[in-house]
Design a protein around this motif. Structure first.
Motif, mmCIF file in Angstrom:
data_model
loop_
_atom_site.group_PDB
_atom_site.id
_atom_site.type_symbol
_atom_site.label_atom_id
_atom_site.label_comp_id
_atom_site.label_asym_id
_atom_site.label_seq_id
_atom_site.Cartn_x
_atom_site.Cartn_y
_atom_site.Cartn_z
ATOM 1 N N ALA A 211 -20.843 54.251 -4.546
ATOM 2 C CA ALA A 211 -19.844 55.156 -4.010
ATOM 3 C C ALA A 211 -20.907 56.454 -3.155
ATOM 4 C CB ALA A 211 -19.223 55.899 -5.179
ATOM 5 N N GLN A 212 -21.898 56.632 -3.686
ATOM 6 C CA GLN A 212 -22.819 57.493 -3.054
ATOM 7 C C GLN A 212 -23.186 57.261 -1.582
ATOM 8 O OE1 GLN A 212 -22.984 56.480 -6.097
ATOM 9 N NE2 GLN A 212 -23.517 58.220 -7.356
ATOM 10 N N ALA A 213 -23.414 55.850 -1.449
ATOM 11 C CA ALA A 213 -23.963 55.059 -0.191
ATOM 12 C C ALA A 213 -22.455 55.354 0.591
ATOM 13 C CB ALA A 213 -24.350 53.546 -0.276
ATOM 14 N N ARG A 214 -21.399 54.846 0.201
ATOM 15 C CA ARG A 214 -20.336 55.190 1.070
ATOM 16 C C ARG A 214 -20.264 56.505 1.558
ATOM 17 N NH1 ARG A 214 -17.426 52.306 -2.060
ATOM 18 N NH2 ARG A 214 -16.424 54.059 -3.081
ATOM 19 N N ARG A 215 -20.272 57.502 0.704
ATOM 20 C CA ARG A 215 -20.269 58.932 1.095
ATOM 21 C C ARG A 215 -21.106 59.207 2.253
ATOM 22 N NH1 ARG A 215 -20.883 60.904 -3.819
ATOM 23 N NH2 ARG A 215 -18.631 60.391 -4.466
ATOM 24 N N ILE A 216 -22.144 58.713 2.124
ATOM 25 C CA ILE A 216 -23.566 58.998 3.122
ATOM 26 C C ILE A 216 -22.989 58.477 4.379
ATOM 27 C CG2 ILE A 216 -25.927 58.784 3.672
ATOM 28 C CD1 ILE A 216 -26.493 58.756 0.845
ATOM 29 N N ARG A 217 -22.656 57.286 4.307
ATOM 30 C CA ARG A 217 -22.148 56.551 5.650
ATOM 31 C C ARG A 217 -20.816 57.354 6.361
ATOM 32 N NH1 ARG A 217 -22.911 51.880 2.248
ATOM 33 N NH2 ARG A 217 -25.003 50.675 3.096
ATOM 34 N N ASN A 218 -20.026 57.899 5.509
ATOM 35 C CA ASN A 218 -19.126 58.511 5.936
ATOM 36 C C ASN A 218 -19.292 60.204 6.430
ATOM 37 O OD1 ASN A 218 -17.305 56.367 5.534
ATOM 38 N ND2 ASN A 218 -16.780 56.931 3.558
ATOM 39 N N THR A 219 -20.329 60.664 6.338
ATOM 40 C CA THR A 219 -20.686 62.004 6.699
ATOM 41 C C THR A 219 -21.358 61.900 8.018
ATOM 42 O OG1 THR A 219 -21.173 62.473 4.255
ATOM 43 C CG2 THR A 219 -22.022 63.887 5.808
ATOM 44 N N GLN A 220 -20.879 62.656 8.886
ATOM 45 C CA GLN A 220 -21.561 62.766 10.104
ATOM 46 C C GLN A 220 -22.848 63.369 10.203
ATOM 47 O OE1 GLN A 220 -18.892 65.023 12.786
ATOM 48 N NE2 GLN A 220 -19.965 64.631 14.785
ATOM 49 N N GLY A 221 -23.642 62.690 11.052
ATOM 50 C CA GLY A 221 -24.932 63.238 11.207
ATOM 51 C C GLY A 221 -26.070 62.507 10.169
ATOM 52 N N LEU A 222 -25.506 61.487 9.152
ATOM 53 C CA LEU A 222 -26.333 60.832 8.386
ATOM 54 C C LEU A 222 -26.355 59.446 8.489
ATOM 55 C CD1 LEU A 222 -25.479 62.784 4.979
ATOM 56 C CD2 LEU A 222 -27.424 63.178 6.785
ATOM 57 N N ASN A 223 -27.417 58.665 8.575
ATOM 58 C CA ASN A 223 -27.167 57.158 8.363
ATOM 59 C C ASN A 223 -28.082 56.617 7.579
ATOM 60 O OD1 ASN A 223 -25.966 56.787 11.252
ATOM 61 N ND2 ASN A 223 -27.811 57.262 12.313
ATOM 62 N N VAL A 224 -27.715 55.420 6.894
ATOM 63 C CA VAL A 224 -28.187 54.888 5.720
ATOM 64 C C VAL A 224 -29.190 53.877 6.312
ATOM 65 C CG1 VAL A 224 -27.877 53.432 3.568
ATOM 66 C CG2 VAL A 224 -26.186 55.054 4.057
ATOM 67 N N VAL A 225 -30.543 54.038 5.933
ATOM 68 C CA VAL A 225 -31.575 53.332 6.492
ATOM 69 C C VAL A 225 -31.697 52.204 5.574
ATOM 70 C CG1 VAL A 225 -34.066 53.180 6.964
ATOM 71 C CG2 VAL A 225 -32.772 55.322 7.560
ATOM 72 N N TRP A 226 -31.635 52.215 4.222
ATOM 73 C CA TRP A 226 -31.617 51.100 3.199
ATOM 74 C C TRP A 226 -31.119 51.347 2.096
ATOM 75 C CZ3 TRP A 226 -32.729 46.291 3.536
ATOM 76 C CH2 TRP A 226 -32.877 45.578 2.265
ATOM 77 N N HIS A 227 -30.532 50.492 1.453
ATOM 78 C CA HIS A 227 -29.821 50.662 0.064
ATOM 79 C C HIS A 227 -30.175 49.414 -0.640
ATOM 80 C CE1 HIS A 227 -26.051 51.193 -2.893
ATOM 81 N NE2 HIS A 227 -27.367 51.312 -3.520
ATOM 82 N N GLY A 228 -31.067 49.550 -1.637
ATOM 83 C CA GLY A 228 -31.500 48.044 -2.272
ATOM 84 C C GLY A 228 -31.881 48.844 -3.782
ATOM 85 N N ARG A 229 -31.859 47.635 -4.799
ATOM 86 C CA ARG A 229 -32.301 47.774 -5.964
ATOM 87 C C ARG A 229 -33.019 46.463 -6.456
ATOM 88 N NH1 ARG A 229 -29.324 49.539 -10.633
ATOM 89 N NH2 ARG A 229 -29.378 48.188 -12.431
ATOM 90 N N TRP A 230 -34.088 46.718 -7.302
ATOM 91 C CA TRP A 230 -35.024 45.743 -7.812
ATOM 92 C C TRP A 230 -35.450 45.891 -9.078
ATOM 93 C CZ3 TRP A 230 -37.065 50.288 -5.581
ATOM 94 C CH2 TRP A 230 -38.039 50.984 -6.012
#
Length: 339
Positions: A211-230
């Motif tokens: 949900a947080q990643a989707r909110r960032i992608r939908n915000t103008q002026g923000l780009n998700v560079v990487w979303h990962g889990r290890w």
């Protein structure tokens, strides 16, 4: 018999463990403290307030000596270990091929003796006879055992039947089924599975911050560079192992590289050292970059935000849940110990 008594006495001591100590959760049976870390790295393409952050030129970056890379995505496997003896019973493996034919026996007469007798006879009677029996330069040929043909042997008998091998003898002594043994085997399988999946990016289906990643992608002026889990066994504060990260530039964001580190003391500690490179048409081929260097003291399940004029990082650390099989084995062992 002595070894059997030792194993039985050890099993009895382990079965009496709940009277002296209590296992609070299945993870207590696993060696090391295993945690899963999830990060979202995003870039501000049009920051409203750049702040005092300035560009740094190539040459100011250093990598920790203890840094290690994430594992490659290709599958790999660790050979299983016996939970009791800690011996590897799976690798290497020798394949035994049954014998299907019996080598032919040499004839009763010795060819070497016949040749020698011909040579001796030829030397005593006629020189030509010895040369006819054995050509010049030809050494005596020993008897070679040749396998029989597929159809019949040289004597015309039926083909030989495959020889059946006897099964290997059973390893003695053997332990009777016991809930504690099932628990030890389940813990060993859990340890192996976690070790196999550690230090590598987990599938997207395991992400908790969708949900947080989707909110960032939908915000103008923000780009998700990487979303990962290890996941990994988290080391102590004095033995940190920063994991290297290198994300190439795309039309949406610049190149991001650096390290991410998780250590454990009284609390969890997360450290991010990231460098953002922006396209630059300057001289001498120098590439400027901005640096994010932030650390947080964290608790399990807390969502933290690392701020920067051009970069942002969301991070959350959780305990890796045990498998249902390990939880069931622990419950069965505790039930049998109480009874």
């Amino acid at each position: 018999m002595k070894r059997l008594r030792v194993l039985l006495s050890g099993l009895a001591a382990l079965a009496a463990l709940p009277a002296a100590a209590k296992v609070d959760e299945p993870n207590d049976l696993i060696q090391g403290r295993w945690y899963a870390t999830e990060v979202i790295i995003f870039e501000r393409t049009k920051p409203a307030d750049p702040g005092p952050e300035e560009l740094v030129w190539e040459g100011g970056r250093t990598w920790p000596a203890t840094a290690r890379a994430f594992a490659e995505p290709k599958p790999w496997r660790i050979a299983s270990l016996d939970p009791l003896t800690r011996a590897c019973l799976e690798f290497p493996r020798l394949d035994v091929i049954p014998t299907t034919t019996t080598p032919a026996q040499c004839p009763e007469a010795d060819p070497l003796s016949e040749v020698e007798s011909l040579q001796m006879e030829g030397a005593s009677q006629s020189p030509n006879r010895g040369r006819d029996a054995l050509a010049p330069g030809m050494a005596p040929v020993p008897c070679l055992s040749m396998p029989p043909s597929d159809a019949t042997t040289s004597s015309g008998s039926a083909p030989l039947e495959p020889v059946a091998l006897d099964p290997p003898p059973a390893i003695e002594p053997s332990l009777a089924p016991h809930p504690l043994l099932d628990l030890l085997r389940a813990a060993a399988r859990q340890q192996e599975a976690w070790r196999r999946d550690s230090y590598r990016w987990l599938p997207e289906g395991t992400h908790l911050l969708k949900a947080q990643a989707r909110r960032i992608r939908n915000t103008q002026g923000l780009n998700v560079v990487w979303h990962g889990r290890w996941m990994q066994p988290v080391p102590s504060r004095s033995a940190g192992e920063p994991l290297t990260l290198d994300l190439p530039a795309t039309p949406d964001h610049g190149r991001v590289s650096g390290t991410l580190a998780v250590t454990l003391g009284r609390f969890l500690h997360f450290n991010a050292m990231l460098w953002l490179e922006e396209p630059y048409d300057g001289r001498d081929g120098l590439v400027p970059f901005m640096q994010l260097s932030e650390a947080r003291t964290m608790r399990l399940g807390e969502l933290h935000y690392l701020d920067h004029p051009r970069l942002g990082v969301l991070v959350q650390i959780d305990r890796v849940p045990p498998s249902p099989a390990l939880a069931r084995a622990l419950q069965a062992w505790e039930t049998s110990a109480r009874g």
